[in-house]
Design a protein around this motif. Structure first.
Motif, mmCIF file in Angstrom:
data_model
loop_
_atom_site.group_PDB
_atom_site.id
_atom_site.type_symbol
_atom_site.label_atom_id
_atom_site.label_comp_id
_atom_site.label_asym_id
_atom_site.label_seq_id
_atom_site.Cartn_x
_atom_site.Cartn_y
_atom_site.Cartn_z
ATOM 1 N N ASP A 75 36.168 41.500 47.019
ATOM 2 C CA ASP A 75 35.877 42.561 47.946
ATOM 3 C C ASP A 75 34.368 43.250 47.620
ATOM 4 N N ARG A 76 33.885 43.507 46.567
ATOM 5 C CA ARG A 76 32.712 43.908 46.332
ATOM 6 C C ARG A 76 31.756 42.946 46.688
ATOM 7 N N ALA A 77 31.905 41.546 46.372
ATOM 8 C CA ALA A 77 30.867 40.737 46.650
ATOM 9 C C ALA A 77 30.867 40.355 48.314
ATOM 10 N N HIS A 78 31.913 40.553 49.262
ATOM 11 C CA HIS A 78 31.437 40.865 50.322
ATOM 12 C C HIS A 78 30.689 41.944 50.961
ATOM 13 N N GLY A 79 30.827 42.941 50.263
ATOM 14 C CA GLY A 79 29.797 44.157 50.621
ATOM 15 C C GLY A 79 28.728 44.365 49.840
ATOM 16 N N GLU A 80 28.545 43.311 49.012
ATOM 17 C CA GLU A 80 27.207 43.291 48.216
ATOM 18 C C GLU A 80 26.454 41.838 48.101
ATOM 19 N N ILE A 81 26.412 41.461 49.577
ATOM 20 C CA ILE A 81 25.666 40.361 49.560
ATOM 21 C C ILE A 81 24.461 39.762 48.934
ATOM 22 N N ASP A 82 23.459 40.995 48.796
ATOM 23 C CA ASP A 82 22.332 40.546 48.046
ATOM 24 C C ASP A 82 22.814 40.639 46.553
ATOM 25 N N ARG A 83 23.506 41.212 46.189
ATOM 26 C CA ARG A 83 23.696 41.026 44.529
ATOM 27 C C ARG A 83 24.723 39.954 44.308
ATOM 28 N N ALA A 84 25.362 39.487 45.396
ATOM 29 C CA ALA A 84 26.480 38.526 45.075
ATOM 30 C C ALA A 84 25.939 37.311 44.165
ATOM 31 N N ARG A 85 24.855 36.907 44.629
ATOM 32 C CA ARG A 85 24.339 35.543 43.818
ATOM 33 C C ARG A 85 24.294 35.879 42.446
ATOM 34 N N GLN A 86 23.542 36.988 42.175
ATOM 35 C CA GLN A 86 23.363 37.256 40.844
ATOM 36 C C GLN A 86 24.624 37.748 40.072
ATOM 37 N N GLU A 87 25.394 38.324 40.607
ATOM 38 C CA GLU A 87 26.924 38.714 40.115
ATOM 39 C C GLU A 87 27.638 37.510 40.157
ATOM 40 N N THR A 88 27.500 36.389 40.930
ATOM 41 C CA THR A 88 28.333 35.542 41.175
ATOM 42 C C THR A 88 28.425 34.588 39.672
ATOM 43 N N LYS A 89 27.032 34.380 39.151
ATOM 44 C CA LYS A 89 27.117 33.874 38.135
ATOM 45 C C LYS A 89 28.000 34.652 37.027
ATOM 46 N N GLU A 90 27.731 35.783 37.006
ATOM 47 C CA GLU A 90 28.470 36.581 35.746
ATOM 48 C C GLU A 90 29.953 36.632 36.262
ATOM 49 N N VAL A 91 30.328 36.616 37.466
ATOM 50 C CA VAL A 91 31.799 36.531 37.819
ATOM 51 C C VAL A 91 32.339 35.178 37.488
ATOM 52 N N ARG A 92 31.586 34.167 37.781
ATOM 53 C CA ARG A 92 32.063 32.996 37.464
ATOM 54 C C ARG A 92 32.198 32.505 35.932
ATOM 55 N N SER A 93 31.175 33.382 35.270
ATOM 56 C CA SER A 93 31.455 33.327 33.666
ATOM 57 C C SER A 93 32.784 33.936 33.268
ATOM 58 N N GLN A 94 32.750 35.188 33.828
ATOM 59 C CA GLN A 94 34.055 36.037 33.248
ATOM 60 C C GLN A 94 35.155 35.157 33.900
ATOM 61 N N LEU A 95 35.270 34.467 34.951
ATOM 62 C CA LEU A 95 36.396 33.787 35.467
ATOM 63 C C LEU A 95 36.651 32.498 34.479
ATOM 64 N N ALA A 96 35.677 31.927 34.235
ATOM 65 C CA ALA A 96 35.948 30.912 33.213
ATOM 66 C C ALA A 96 36.439 31.300 32.134
ATOM 67 N N ALA A 97 36.052 32.627 31.370
ATOM 68 C CA ALA A 97 36.539 33.107 30.286
ATOM 69 C C ALA A 97 37.959 33.402 30.559
ATOM 70 N N LEU A 98 38.294 33.991 31.691
ATOM 71 C CA LEU A 98 39.615 34.431 31.989
ATOM 72 C C LEU A 98 40.454 33.076 32.058
ATOM 73 N N GLN A 99 39.958 32.236 32.704
ATOM 74 C CA GLN A 99 40.677 30.875 32.688
ATOM 75 C C GLN A 99 41.198 30.247 31.477
ATOM 76 N N ARG A 100 39.980 30.403 30.432
ATOM 77 C CA ARG A 100 40.072 29.917 29.363
ATOM 78 C C ARG A 100 41.617 30.572 28.712
ATOM 79 N N SER A 101 41.382 32.229 28.953
ATOM 80 C CA SER A 101 42.403 33.050 28.112
ATOM 81 C C SER A 101 43.767 32.790 28.884
ATOM 82 N N SER A 102 43.594 32.410 30.137
ATOM 83 C CA SER A 102 44.935 32.071 30.897
ATOM 84 C C SER A 102 45.529 30.758 30.440
ATOM 85 N N GLU A 103 44.474 29.691 30.107
ATOM 86 C CA GLU A 103 44.945 28.764 29.396
ATOM 87 C C GLU A 103 45.580 28.622 28.065
ATOM 88 N N ALA A 104 44.935 29.542 27.242
ATOM 89 C CA ALA A 104 45.322 29.902 25.798
ATOM 90 C C ALA A 104 46.902 30.680 25.939
#
Length: 312
Positions: A206-235
């Motif tokens: 939801d925040r990414a849709h409202g903050e398109i300008d910062r979405a690309r930069q934050e997408t990397k962080e989100v993807r990084s967090q998502l990967a960590a969360l996926q690893r945590s979910s896998e664990a």
């Protein structure tokens, strides 16, 4: 019979019986003496009868009255001799009767002795058979006692095994219950954490849709967090699978114990009915266990699909 009776004893007893006015016989002499065998008394009584006439003659000669006339004296002598002859005949007849009676008694005694010997042989044979039967009975009793001792020992061993198995089954039931509780708690924790992650991802989207300008930069962080969360979910998923594997192992162990309990129940079938507690435990072991509720598939793929759609 008593021993040591002499001819003088028999002759004296016969004289005393004559003086008492009784005719001497074997039975009367034995009763008068209080002892003596019939054969010995008979032998000495015959000598007494043979010597009776000479003794009477000598006694009559000594007691002869000289004043009697010769004819009277001869007549008295003749009468006396006739009396002695009659007495001798009576005595001989009595001796013959006594001999016949003794012979009959001897034959009766021999017959009784034969019967007694036969009875003794029968009794000895019966005693021998009874002794053999007693020995066989005692051996059988000893065998039965040893078998009973062995059976009692087996019963004690089986009872100990049953108690040990009951305790082990109770421990396994408790471990299984605890494992199920831990698995349920872990599953609930995983579901709650997954829901929280889903909510967090939705908020990020939801925040990414409202903050398109910062979405690309934050997408990397989100993807990084998502990967960590996926690893945590896998664990977490791996931990859940480990918990399920532990639960399956516990269930297999419970199955093994159920098999052992069935075997023990068959061994104790001849010993009576099992206690109600063991039957309840076996019924619980044989009842199907509730399967763990499978966690719903995490909506990571859906969230990722949303992110891919947003990125596009």
């Amino acid at each position: 019979m008593a021993r040591g009776i002499t001819e003088t004893d028999v002759h004296t007893a016969a004289d005393e019986l004559v003086v008492a006015g009784e005719r001497p016989t074997v039975d009367r002499i034995r009763a008068h003496l209080g002892t003596g065998s019939p054969n010995t008394v008979t032998r000495w009584l015959e000598t007494w009868w043979r010597g009776l006439a000479p003794r009477l003659l000598a006694h009559s000669a000594q007691q002869a009255i000289p004043e009697l006339p010769a004819p009277v004296s001869r007549l008295a002598q003749q009468l006396w001799e006739q009396a002695v002859g009659i007495a001798r005949n009576d005595a001989e007849q009595a001796v013959v009767q006594d001999r016949l009676q003794l012979d009959a008694q001897r034959r009766d005694l021999e017959s009784r002795e034969g019967e007694r010997q036969a009875q003794l042989r029968d009794a000895a044979a019966a005693a021998d058979q009874a002794s053999q039967a007693l020995a066989a009975t005692e051996q059988r009793l000893a065998d039965l006692q040893r078998a009973n001792d062995l059976q009692q020992e087996q019963i004690r061993d089986l009872s100990g095994q049953r108690a040990s198995l009951e305790a082990r089954s109770a421990r396994l039931e408790a471990d299984l219950h605890a494992a199920q509780q831990r698995a349920t708690q872990r599953e609930e924790s995983l579901i709650a954490e997954r829901d929280a992650q889903a909510q967090h991802l939705r908020a990020l989207e939801d925040r990414a849709h409202g903050e398109i300008d910062r979405a690309r930069q934050e997408t990397k962080e989100v993807r990084s967090q998502l990967a960590a969360l996926q690893r945590s979910s896998e664990a977490l998923r791996q931990e859940r699978e480990d918990a399920q594997a532990a639960t399956a192992a516990a269930q297999r162990e419970a199955g093994v114990q159920r098999g052992r309990a069935d075997t023990l129940e068959q061994q104790l079938a001849g010993l009576g009915e099992l206690p109600a507690a063991l039957q309840a435990t076996l019924a619980q072991l044989q009842a199907p266990k509730p399967r763990l509720r499978k966690a719903n598939a995490p909506p990571t793929a859906k969230a990722g699909h949303g992110r891919r759609k947003s990125s596009s």
